[in-house]
Design a protein around this motif. Structure first.
Motif, PDB file in Angstrom:
ATOM      1  N   ASN A   1       8.475  -3.306  -3.639  1.00 40.05           N
ATOM      2  CA  ASN A   1       8.093  -1.964  -3.460  1.00 40.05           C
ATOM      3  C   ASN A   1       6.609  -1.538  -4.504  1.00 40.05           C
ATOM      4  O   ASN A   1       5.906  -0.700  -4.085  1.00 40.05           O
ATOM      5  CB  ASN A   1       8.939  -0.853  -3.528  1.00 40.05           C
ATOM      6  CG  ASN A   1       9.952  -0.968  -2.349  1.00 40.05           C
ATOM      7  OD1 ASN A   1       9.654  -1.779  -1.411  1.00 40.05           O
ATOM      8  ND2 ASN A   1      10.663   0.122  -2.293  1.00 40.05           N
ATOM      9  N   VAL A   2       6.807  -1.773  -5.835  1.00 39.31           N
ATOM     10  CA  VAL A   2       5.907  -1.784  -6.679  1.00 39.31           C
ATOM     11  C   VAL A   2       4.469  -2.239  -6.374  1.00 39.31           C
ATOM     12  O   VAL A   2       3.524  -1.664  -6.424  1.00 39.31           O
ATOM     13  CB  VAL A   2       6.447  -2.364  -8.004  1.00 39.31           C
ATOM     14  CG1 VAL A   2       5.389  -2.007  -9.274  1.00 39.31           C
ATOM     15  CG2 VAL A   2       7.643  -1.730  -8.484  1.00 39.31           C
ATOM     16  N   LEU A   3       4.820  -3.403  -5.979  1.00 40.17           N
ATOM     17  CA  LEU A   3       3.249  -4.195  -5.563  1.00 40.17           C
ATOM     18  C   LEU A   3       2.790  -3.694  -4.165  1.00 40.17           C
ATOM     19  O   LEU A   3       1.603  -3.571  -4.055  1.00 40.17           O
ATOM     20  CB  LEU A   3       3.639  -5.589  -5.108  1.00 40.17           C
ATOM     21  CG  LEU A   3       4.343  -6.464  -6.457  1.00 40.17           C
ATOM     22  CD1 LEU A   3       4.522  -8.005  -6.195  1.00 40.17           C
ATOM     23  CD2 LEU A   3       3.379  -6.529  -7.562  1.00 40.17           C
ATOM     24  N   ASP A   4       3.659  -3.363  -3.357  1.00 45.64           N
ATOM     25  CA  ASP A   4       3.090  -2.521  -2.155  1.00 45.64           C
ATOM     26  C   ASP A   4       2.428  -1.213  -2.388  1.00 45.64           C
ATOM     27  O   ASP A   4       1.466  -0.844  -1.950  1.00 45.64           O
ATOM     28  CB  ASP A   4       4.144  -2.226  -1.179  1.00 45.64           C
ATOM     29  CG  ASP A   4       4.699  -3.454  -0.534  1.00 45.64           C
ATOM     30  OD1 ASP A   4       3.955  -4.447  -0.339  1.00 45.64           O
ATOM     31  OD2 ASP A   4       5.602  -3.502   0.181  1.00 45.64           O
ATOM     32  N   ALA A   5       2.911  -0.215  -3.482  1.00 43.85           N
ATOM     33  CA  ALA A   5       2.612   0.684  -3.876  1.00 43.85           C
ATOM     34  C   ALA A   5       1.108   0.642  -4.418  1.00 43.85           C
ATOM     35  O   ALA A   5       0.213   1.719  -4.172  1.00 43.85           O
ATOM     36  CB  ALA A   5       3.509   1.493  -4.892  1.00 43.85           C
ATOM     37  N   LEU A   6       0.598  -0.461  -4.872  1.00 40.02           N
ATOM     38  CA  LEU A   6      -0.530  -0.705  -5.659  1.00 40.02           C
ATOM     39  C   LEU A   6      -1.737  -0.574  -4.492  1.00 40.02           C
ATOM     40  O   LEU A   6      -2.847  -0.321  -4.820  1.00 40.02           O
ATOM     41  CB  LEU A   6      -0.632  -1.885  -6.267  1.00 40.02           C
ATOM     42  CG  LEU A   6      -0.051  -2.091  -7.579  1.00 40.02           C
ATOM     43  CD1 LEU A   6       0.001  -3.304  -8.145  1.00 40.02           C
ATOM     44  CD2 LEU A   6      -0.569  -1.095  -8.573  1.00 40.02           C
ATOM     45  N   LEU A   7      -1.395  -0.826  -3.118  1.00 42.25           N
ATOM     46  CA  LEU A   7      -2.299  -1.145  -2.123  1.00 42.25           C
ATOM     47  C   LEU A   7      -3.094   0.298  -2.046  1.00 42.25           C
ATOM     48  O   LEU A   7      -4.208   0.301  -1.478  1.00 42.25           O
ATOM     49  CB  LEU A   7      -1.712  -1.439  -1.039  1.00 42.25           C
ATOM     50  CG  LEU A   7      -1.096  -2.877  -0.822  1.00 42.25           C
ATOM     51  CD1 LEU A   7      -0.369  -3.329   0.458  1.00 42.25           C
ATOM     52  CD2 LEU A   7      -2.374  -3.952  -1.210  1.00 42.25           C
ATOM     53  N   ALA A   8      -2.505   1.649  -2.447  1.00 41.61           N
ATOM     54  CA  ALA A   8      -3.107   2.894  -2.220  1.00 41.61           C
ATOM     55  C   ALA A   8      -4.617   2.834  -3.102  1.00 41.61           C
ATOM     56  O   ALA A   8      -5.269   3.566  -2.800  1.00 41.61           O
ATOM     57  CB  ALA A   8      -2.277   3.996  -2.592  1.00 41.61           C
ATOM     58  N   TRP A   9      -4.512   2.078  -4.116  1.00 43.95           N
ATOM     59  CA  TRP A   9      -5.524   2.106  -4.853  1.00 43.95           C
ATOM     60  C   TRP A   9      -6.665   1.078  -4.823  1.00 43.95           C
ATOM     61  O   TRP A   9      -7.778   1.106  -5.429  1.00 43.95           O
ATOM     62  CB  TRP A   9      -5.298   2.045  -6.430  1.00 43.95           C
ATOM     63  CG  TRP A   9      -4.541   3.435  -6.831  1.00 43.95           C
ATOM     64  CD1 TRP A   9      -5.613   4.550  -7.301  1.00 43.95           C
ATOM     65  CD2 TRP A   9      -3.288   4.073  -6.923  1.00 43.95           C
ATOM     66  NE1 TRP A   9      -4.578   5.519  -7.794  1.00 43.95           N
ATOM     67  CE2 TRP A   9      -3.110   5.379  -7.322  1.00 43.95           C
ATOM     68  CE3 TRP A   9      -2.018   3.058  -6.546  1.00 43.95           C
ATOM     69  CZ2 TRP A   9      -1.801   5.788  -7.507  1.00 43.95           C
ATOM     70  CZ3 TRP A   9      -0.929   3.866  -6.592  1.00 43.95           C
ATOM     71  CH2 TRP A   9      -0.902   5.216  -7.382  1.00 43.95           C
ATOM     72  N   GLY A  10      -6.190   0.080  -4.162  1.00 43.53           N
ATOM     73  CA  GLY A  10      -7.172  -1.155  -4.123  1.00 43.53           C
ATOM     74  C   GLY A  10      -6.383  -2.349  -3.264  1.00 43.53           C
ATOM     75  O   GLY A  10      -5.066  -2.324  -3.363  1.00 43.53           O
ATOM     76  N   GLU A  11      -7.082  -3.098  -2.316  1.00 39.66           N
ATOM     77  CA  GLU A  11      -6.454  -4.282  -1.405  1.00 39.66           C
ATOM     78  C   GLU A  11      -6.049  -5.228  -2.588  1.00 39.66           C
ATOM     79  O   GLU A  11      -4.962  -6.187  -1.907  1.00 39.66           O
ATOM     80  CB  GLU A  11      -7.446  -4.621  -0.493  1.00 39.66           C
ATOM     81  CG  GLU A  11      -7.642  -3.374   0.404  1.00 39.66           C
ATOM     82  CD  GLU A  11      -8.799  -3.731   1.279  1.00 39.66           C
ATOM     83  OE1 GLU A  11      -9.374  -5.080   1.427  1.00 39.66           O
ATOM     84  OE2 GLU A  11      -9.545  -2.951   2.257  1.00 39.66           O
ATOM     85  N   ALA A  12      -6.833  -5.711  -3.526  1.00 41.77           N
ATOM     86  CA  ALA A  12      -6.310  -6.678  -4.347  1.00 41.77           C
ATOM     87  C   ALA A  12      -6.293  -6.209  -5.780  1.00 41.77           C
ATOM     88  O   ALA A  12      -7.118  -5.247  -6.212  1.00 41.77           O
ATOM     89  CB  ALA A  12      -7.468  -7.864  -4.226  1.00 41.77           C
ATOM     90  N   HIS A  13      -5.586  -6.967  -6.525  1.00 36.26           N
ATOM     91  CA  HIS A  13      -5.243  -6.525  -8.109  1.00 36.26           C
ATOM     92  C   HIS A  13      -5.119  -7.886  -8.682  1.00 36.26           C
ATOM     93  O   HIS A  13      -4.566  -8.656  -8.364  1.00 36.26           O
ATOM     94  CB  HIS A  13      -4.104  -5.640  -8.142  1.00 36.26           C
ATOM     95  CG  HIS A  13      -4.198  -4.439  -7.626  1.00 36.26           C
ATOM     96  ND1 HIS A  13      -4.405  -2.947  -8.329  1.00 36.26           N
ATOM     97  CD2 HIS A  13      -4.029  -3.852  -6.189  1.00 36.26           C
ATOM     98  CE1 HIS A  13      -4.393  -2.019  -7.465  1.00 36.26           C
ATOM     99  NE2 HIS A  13      -4.150  -2.598  -6.191  1.00 36.26           N
ATOM    100  N   GLU A  14      -5.763  -7.926 -10.204  1.00 34.30           N
ATOM    101  CA  GLU A  14      -5.732  -8.779 -10.816  1.00 34.30           C
ATOM    102  C   GLU A  14      -5.210  -8.480 -12.452  1.00 34.30           C
ATOM    103  O   GLU A  14      -5.683  -7.335 -12.656  1.00 34.30           O
ATOM    104  CB  GLU A  14      -6.940  -9.963 -10.905  1.00 34.30           C
ATOM    105  CG  GLU A  14      -8.171  -8.978 -11.184  1.00 34.30           C
ATOM    106  CD  GLU A  14      -9.405  -9.944 -11.051  1.00 34.30           C
ATOM    107  OE1 GLU A  14      -9.571 -10.558 -10.000  1.00 34.30           O
ATOM    108  OE2 GLU A  14     -10.355  -9.708 -11.860  1.00 34.30           O
ATOM    109  N   VAL A  15      -5.142  -9.273 -13.215  1.00 30.46           N
ATOM    110  CA  VAL A  15      -4.407  -9.078 -14.533  1.00 30.46           C
ATOM    111  C   VAL A  15      -4.949  -9.792 -15.511  1.00 30.46           C
ATOM    112  O   VAL A  15      -4.805 -11.082 -15.215  1.00 30.46           O
ATOM    113  CB  VAL A  15      -2.860  -8.882 -14.758  1.00 30.46           C
ATOM    114  CG1 VAL A  15      -2.480  -8.571 -16.030  1.00 30.46           C
ATOM    115  CG2 VAL A  15      -2.091  -7.838 -13.563  1.00 30.46           C
ATOM    116  N   VAL A  16      -5.812  -9.450 -16.648  1.00 27.24           N
ATOM    117  CA  VAL A  16      -6.093 -10.340 -17.753  1.00 27.24           C
ATOM    118  C   VAL A  16      -5.670  -9.659 -18.847  1.00 27.24           C
ATOM    119  O   VAL A  16      -5.240  -8.331 -18.845  1.00 27.24           O
ATOM    120  CB  VAL A  16      -7.640 -10.523 -17.881  1.00 27.24           C
ATOM    121  CG1 VAL A  16      -7.924 -11.206 -16.530  1.00 27.24           C
ATOM    122  CG2 VAL A  16      -8.409  -9.036 -17.776  1.00 27.24           C
ATOM    123  N   THR A  17      -5.814 -10.257 -20.063  1.00 30.45           N
ATOM    124  CA  THR A  17      -5.634  -9.637 -21.475  1.00 30.45           C
ATOM    125  C   THR A  17      -7.005  -9.646 -22.202  1.00 30.45           C
ATOM    126  O   THR A  17      -8.042 -10.384 -22.037  1.00 30.45           O
ATOM    127  CB  THR A  17      -4.543 -10.531 -22.305  1.00 30.45           C
ATOM    128  OG1 THR A  17      -5.177 -11.850 -22.498  1.00 30.45           O
ATOM    129  CG2 THR A  17      -3.319 -10.461 -21.588  1.00 30.45           C
TER     130      THR A  17
END
Length: 257
Positions: free
Chosen positions: A15-31
């Motif tokens: 559900n957390v990951l699905d919620a991100l779709l409201a802001w963008g179709e793809a998400h990536e993470v870096v430091t």
């Protein structure tokens, strides 16, 4: 809100990951640096990015549970933990998540249409001074007061003109904004404050446009901006108050015996 709900057992990761779709179709993470990459077991900027699910796992492994939303603007950078790259990035984007007790923060950045990159930064200060706590009731009252004061100021300055298309402009702006779902158990009052802040934010966006915004000169535009600033500040405060109250509720529910 979603990460806190997940960390405290109130929402599944899907559900957390699905919620991100409201802001963008793809998400990536870096430091932002090697030390943070080692601490979170995530790639450093320039490497092949991780996925949001890996960030969630890293948050749980490192014991993070104190997420706080900050919406910094020039002149108000409270909660960012001093200067440094994190504060610079957060101010540039106008938003960030701070894990004050662990000395890290995350900044989202829309790098392309439909693609959001989340960068984990160390805080310049291990214990940043949080913004002054504002309860939901106070945030709501501040919004009401700011609306009244801003409307009166604009009228007295004569820098707002009749706009026959204003309803269509407001509707278009609201339609263009993300329409996220929120975790089950999110306090109803927090959602109401968020909704009201969103509606007033749309009014601000329309009021701040120069054409056909009604500003008659450069000096009038400055005066208009000054008149609207208290309302903009009230909207930011209300958004933070609503989100941070929901985070607090999820933490409290998890800590109950």
């Amino acid at each position: 809100m979603w990460s806190s709900a997940w960390l405290h057992g109130a929402a599944p990761s899907d559900n957390v990951l699905d919620a991100l779709l409201a802001w963008g179709e793809a998400h990536e993470v870096v430091t932002a640096d090697e030390a943070t990459a080692d601490a979170f077991d995530l790639p450093v900027t320039g490497g092949f990015p991780a996925q949001p699910a890996q960030l969630l796992g890293a948050l749980r492994r490192t014991g993070v549970n104190d997420a706080r939303l900050v919406l910094p603007v020039p002149g108000d950078v409270r909660g960012l933990g001093g200067g440094g790259e994190f504060a610079k990035a957060a101010l540039s984007e106008g938003e960030a998540v701070v894990f004050a007790d662990h000395g890290y923060g995350i900044v989202p950045h829309h790098i392309a249409e439909g693609l959001v990159r989340w960068t984990v930064h160390p805080l310049a200060s291990a214990s940043p001074q949080p913004p002054e706590y504002v309860g939901l009731a106070d945030a709501e009252h501040a919004l009401t007061d700011a609306i009244r004061d801003s409307a009166g100021a604009l009228q007295s300055l004569d820098v707002a003109s009749d706009r026959p298309s204003v309803r269509a402009e407001l509707s278009a702006h609201l339609r263009s904004r993300p329409a996220p779902d929120w975790p089950a158990g999110t306090p109803g009052r927090a959602l109401r404050v968020l909704q009201r802040a969103e509606e007033i934010g749309a009014i601000l966006a329309v009021a701040e446009t120069d054409e056909p915004g009604g500003a008659l000169s450069a000096s009038a535009a400055v005066r208009r901006a000054d008149a609207l600033r208290p309302l903009s500040d009230a909207v930011r405060t209300a958004r933070c108050a609503a989100v941070n109250e929901a985070v607090r509720v999820f933490a409290d529910q998890a800590n109950r015996p």
